[in-house]
Design an enzyme around this catalytic site. Structure first.
Site, PDB file in Angstrom:
ATOM      1  N   MET A  30       0.836  -1.206   0.000  1.00  0.00           N
ATOM      2  CA  MET A  30       0.000   0.000   0.000  1.00  0.00           C
ATOM      3  C   MET A  30       0.875   1.263   0.000  1.00  0.00           C
ATOM      4  O   MET A  30       0.376   2.364   0.260  1.00  0.00           O
ATOM      5  CB  MET A  30      -0.934   0.016   1.203  1.00  0.00           C
ATOM      6  CG  MET A  30      -1.919  -1.145   1.180  1.00  0.00           C
ATOM      7  SD  MET A  30      -3.435  -0.793   2.088  1.00  0.00           S
ATOM      8  CE  MET A  30      -2.799  -0.478   3.701  1.00  0.00           C
ATOM      9  N   GLY A  31       2.174   1.096  -0.278  1.00  0.00           N
ATOM     10  CA  GLY A  31       3.047   2.268  -0.369  1.00  0.00           C
ATOM     11  C   GLY A  31       3.529   2.749   0.987  1.00  0.00           C
ATOM     12  O   GLY A  31       3.403   2.054   1.990  1.00  0.00           O
ATOM     13  N   LEU A  33       6.695   3.120   1.745  1.00  0.00           N
ATOM     14  CA  LEU A  33       7.533   1.930   1.923  1.00  0.00           C
ATOM     15  C   LEU A  33       8.674   2.162   2.901  1.00  0.00           C
ATOM     16  O   LEU A  33       9.180   3.275   3.046  1.00  0.00           O
ATOM     17  CB  LEU A  33       8.074   1.502   0.556  1.00  0.00           C
ATOM     18  CG  LEU A  33       6.981   1.242  -0.487  1.00  0.00           C
ATOM     19  CD1 LEU A  33       7.599   0.822  -1.820  1.00  0.00           C
ATOM     20  CD2 LEU A  33       5.985   0.199  -0.024  1.00  0.00           C
ATOM     21  N   HIS A  34       9.050   1.074   3.577  1.00  0.00           N
ATOM     22  CA  HIS A  34      10.171   1.097   4.519  1.00  0.00           C
ATOM     23  C   HIS A  34      11.037  -0.141   4.253  1.00  0.00           C
ATOM     24  O   HIS A  34      10.744  -0.948   3.357  1.00  0.00           O
ATOM     25  CB  HIS A  34       9.655   1.134   5.957  1.00  0.00           C
ATOM     26  CG  HIS A  34       8.611   0.098   6.266  1.00  0.00           C
ATOM     27  ND1 HIS A  34       8.879  -1.255   6.284  1.00  0.00           N
ATOM     28  CD2 HIS A  34       7.283   0.212   6.543  1.00  0.00           C
ATOM     29  CE1 HIS A  34       7.788  -1.926   6.579  1.00  0.00           C
ATOM     30  NE2 HIS A  34       6.791  -1.074   6.729  1.00  0.00           N
ATOM     31  N   HIS A  37       9.469  -3.524   3.516  1.00  0.00           N
ATOM     32  CA  HIS A  37       8.960  -3.753   2.160  1.00  0.00           C
ATOM     33  C   HIS A  37      10.116  -4.084   1.194  1.00  0.00           C
ATOM     34  O   HIS A  37       9.988  -4.970   0.351  1.00  0.00           O
ATOM     35  CB  HIS A  37       8.236  -2.509   1.630  1.00  0.00           C
ATOM     36  CG  HIS A  37       6.981  -2.144   2.384  1.00  0.00           C
ATOM     37  ND1 HIS A  37       6.881  -1.006   3.150  1.00  0.00           N
ATOM     38  CD2 HIS A  37       5.779  -2.760   2.480  1.00  0.00           C
ATOM     39  CE1 HIS A  37       5.660  -0.938   3.669  1.00  0.00           C
ATOM     40  NE2 HIS A  37       4.984  -1.988   3.294  1.00  0.00           N
ATOM     41  N   GLN A 155      -3.260 -12.088   7.796  1.00  0.00           N
ATOM     42  CA  GLN A 155      -3.407 -11.793   6.367  1.00  0.00           C
ATOM     43  C   GLN A 155      -2.705 -12.869   5.530  1.00  0.00           C
ATOM     44  O   GLN A 155      -3.239 -13.348   4.517  1.00  0.00           O
ATOM     45  CB  GLN A 155      -2.800 -10.417   6.079  1.00  0.00           C
ATOM     46  CG  GLN A 155      -2.669 -10.095   4.604  1.00  0.00           C
ATOM     47  CD  GLN A 155      -2.203  -8.665   4.392  1.00  0.00           C
ATOM     48  OE1 GLN A 155      -2.973  -7.739   4.543  1.00  0.00           O
ATOM     49  NE2 GLN A 155      -0.945  -8.464   4.044  1.00  0.00           N
ATOM     50  N   SER A 187       6.452  -0.440  10.304  1.00  0.00           N
ATOM     51  CA  SER A 187       5.102  -0.319   9.758  1.00  0.00           C
ATOM     52  C   SER A 187       4.905   1.093   9.232  1.00  0.00           C
ATOM     53  O   SER A 187       5.417   2.052   9.813  1.00  0.00           O
ATOM     54  CB  SER A 187       4.076  -0.600  10.864  1.00  0.00           C
ATOM     55  OG  SER A 187       2.801  -0.149  10.465  1.00  0.00           O
TER      56      SER A 187
HETATM   57  P1  AMP Z   1       1.393  -2.909   3.503  1.00  0.00           P
HETATM   58  O1  AMP Z   1       1.981  -1.910   2.568  1.00  0.00           O
HETATM   59  O2  AMP Z   1       1.411  -2.496   4.928  1.00  0.00           O
HETATM   60  O3  AMP Z   1       0.077  -3.445   3.044  1.00  0.00           O
HETATM   61  O4  AMP Z   1       2.383  -4.153   3.472  1.00  0.00           O
HETATM   62  C1  AMP Z   1       2.763  -4.746   2.254  1.00  0.00           C
HETATM   63  C2  AMP Z   1       3.508  -6.008   2.548  1.00  0.00           C
HETATM   64  O5  AMP Z   1       4.652  -5.715   3.356  1.00  0.00           O
HETATM   65  C3  AMP Z   1       2.690  -7.035   3.346  1.00  0.00           C
HETATM   66  O6  AMP Z   1       2.969  -8.332   2.838  1.00  0.00           O
HETATM   67  C4  AMP Z   1       3.211  -6.866   4.736  1.00  0.00           C
HETATM   68  O7  AMP Z   1       3.065  -8.021   5.525  1.00  0.00           O
HETATM   69  C5  AMP Z   1       4.661  -6.559   4.481  1.00  0.00           C
HETATM   70  N1  AMP Z   1       5.287  -5.869   5.618  1.00  0.00           N
HETATM   71  C6  AMP Z   1       4.874  -4.731   6.218  1.00  0.00           C
HETATM   72  N2  AMP Z   1       5.679  -4.424   7.257  1.00  0.00           N
HETATM   73  C7  AMP Z   1       6.627  -5.395   7.306  1.00  0.00           C
HETATM   74  C8  AMP Z   1       7.745  -5.654   8.167  1.00  0.00           C
HETATM   75  N3  AMP Z   1       8.064  -4.857   9.188  1.00  0.00           N
HETATM   76  N4  AMP Z   1       8.497  -6.750   7.911  1.00  0.00           N
HETATM   77  C9  AMP Z   1       8.186  -7.583   6.871  1.00  0.00           C
HETATM   78  N5  AMP Z   1       7.150  -7.392   6.036  1.00  0.00           N
HETATM   79  C10 AMP Z   1       6.377  -6.325   6.256  1.00  0.00           C
END
Ligand code: AMP
Length: 282
Positions: A30-31, A33-34, A37, A155, A187
């Site tokens: 969902m962008g 990004l860190h 991601h 999820q 996050s």
């Molecule tokens: P999101 O952008 O939050 O929807 O996350 C996109 C993807 O990144 C999902 O598969 C999340 O589980 C993964 N993700 C988010 N935060 C982390 C993290 N700290 N470590 C590993 N994967 C992550």
């Protein structure tokens, strides 16, 4: 890195890769990004020859009082980071591309059972939205494998169930949770936190570690969960849940093996944080 905003450009990009016989890896996001991601992109690169990421803040997975409108959108910076991480293409659909008949008129997914507990119980409709958008993304991108973070443990289970049950020919690859040095799981929502809240938020991981230790020591699950909730409440969290479950997310009392996961979801102010810790009981 090529950016595709519509289905025509996406299909051309994917079609060429398929003709070249490349194995395509997909990283949906969902962008905002860190490093967590970018680690997913790195893992996808290890399994595939071409990695495509997507950025789409999906309206159908947010509840009416949730943070859809204020979810941080940082497209330019994200695109630069993805290119640096070795992403070959970026799919950036608009809401109209994702939901051509409108979000209200879209065909929806519902994964039974597993979506009624934990986050599903506290965010009604959330996992329908997640499953709906991931199924659409899988259908549009048609990757060979897709990487999802263990940070969103429930999820990941929902997507595995859906993908297997619908016979999607896509390998689901789980990626470990990336944390700050403090233990706080990375996050996009961490940026809502004040400095003080960020320090307090580190208690989530410490509490997960205490839950693991208590479970391994044989403390009854109900007591572990009550203690964890009380600890978090005393620090100012509003707790949605603090639970020990089997690795399949069945109640721990019905576990078929020794794999367990401790899961927490709690608000600090208006920010909802989730985290989990997987472990084995001896
Ligand atoms: P999101 O952008 O939050 O929807 O996350 C996109 C993807 O990144 C999902 O598969 C999340 O589980 C993964 N993700 C988010 N935060 C982390 C993290 N700290 N470590 C590993 N994967 C992550």
């Amino acid at each position: 890195m090529q950016t595709c905003r519509d289905l025509g450009a996406l299909r051309e990009r994917i079609g060429t890769w398929k003709q070249e016989g490349r194995r395509i890896g997909f990283v949906p996001t969902m962008g905002n990004l860190h490093a967590g991601h970018y680690a997913l992109v790195e893992l996808a690169r290890q399994h595939c020859d071409a990695v495509i990421a997507s950025i789409f803040v999906n309206p159908t997975q947010f509840g009416p009082n949730e943070d859809y409108a204020r979810y941080p959108r940082t497209e330019q910076r994200d695109a630069e980071g993805l290119a640096q991480a070795g992403t070959a293409a970026l799919f950036l659909p608009s809401v109209d591309v994702m939901y051509p008949f409108g979000a209200m008129g879209c065909v929806q997914m519902h994964v039974p059972g597993i979506t009624d507990i934990l986050c599903g119980a506290h965010r009604p409709g959330h996992f329908n939205g997640v499953a709906t958008v991931v199924a659409r993304l899988f259908n549009m991108v048609q990757p060979d494998c897709a990487v999802f973070g263990r940070k969103d443990y429930q999820q990941l289970q929902v997507i595995r169930y859906m993908s297997e049950e619908l016979s999607f020919p896509i390998e689901i690859i789980p990626a470990p949770t990336l944390r700050e040095a403090s233990g706080l799981a990375m996050s996009s929502r961490n940026q809502y936190l004040s400095d003080e809240e960020r320090a307090t938020a580190t208690a989530i991981y410490r509490t997960l570690e205490s839950m693991r230790a208590a479970c391994i020591a044989g403390t009854p699950t109900a007591k572990i969960e009550q203690d964890a909730e009380a600890e978090l409440q005393s620090l100012g969290f509003t707790v949605d849940y603090a639970e020990i479950r089997s690795a399949t997310l069945a109640p721990a009392s019905r576990a078929m093996d020794t794999r367990r996961v401790a899961l927490i979801a709690a608000f600090l102010g208006r920010t909802r944080l989730i985290d989990n810790l997987e472990f084995e009981i001896p």
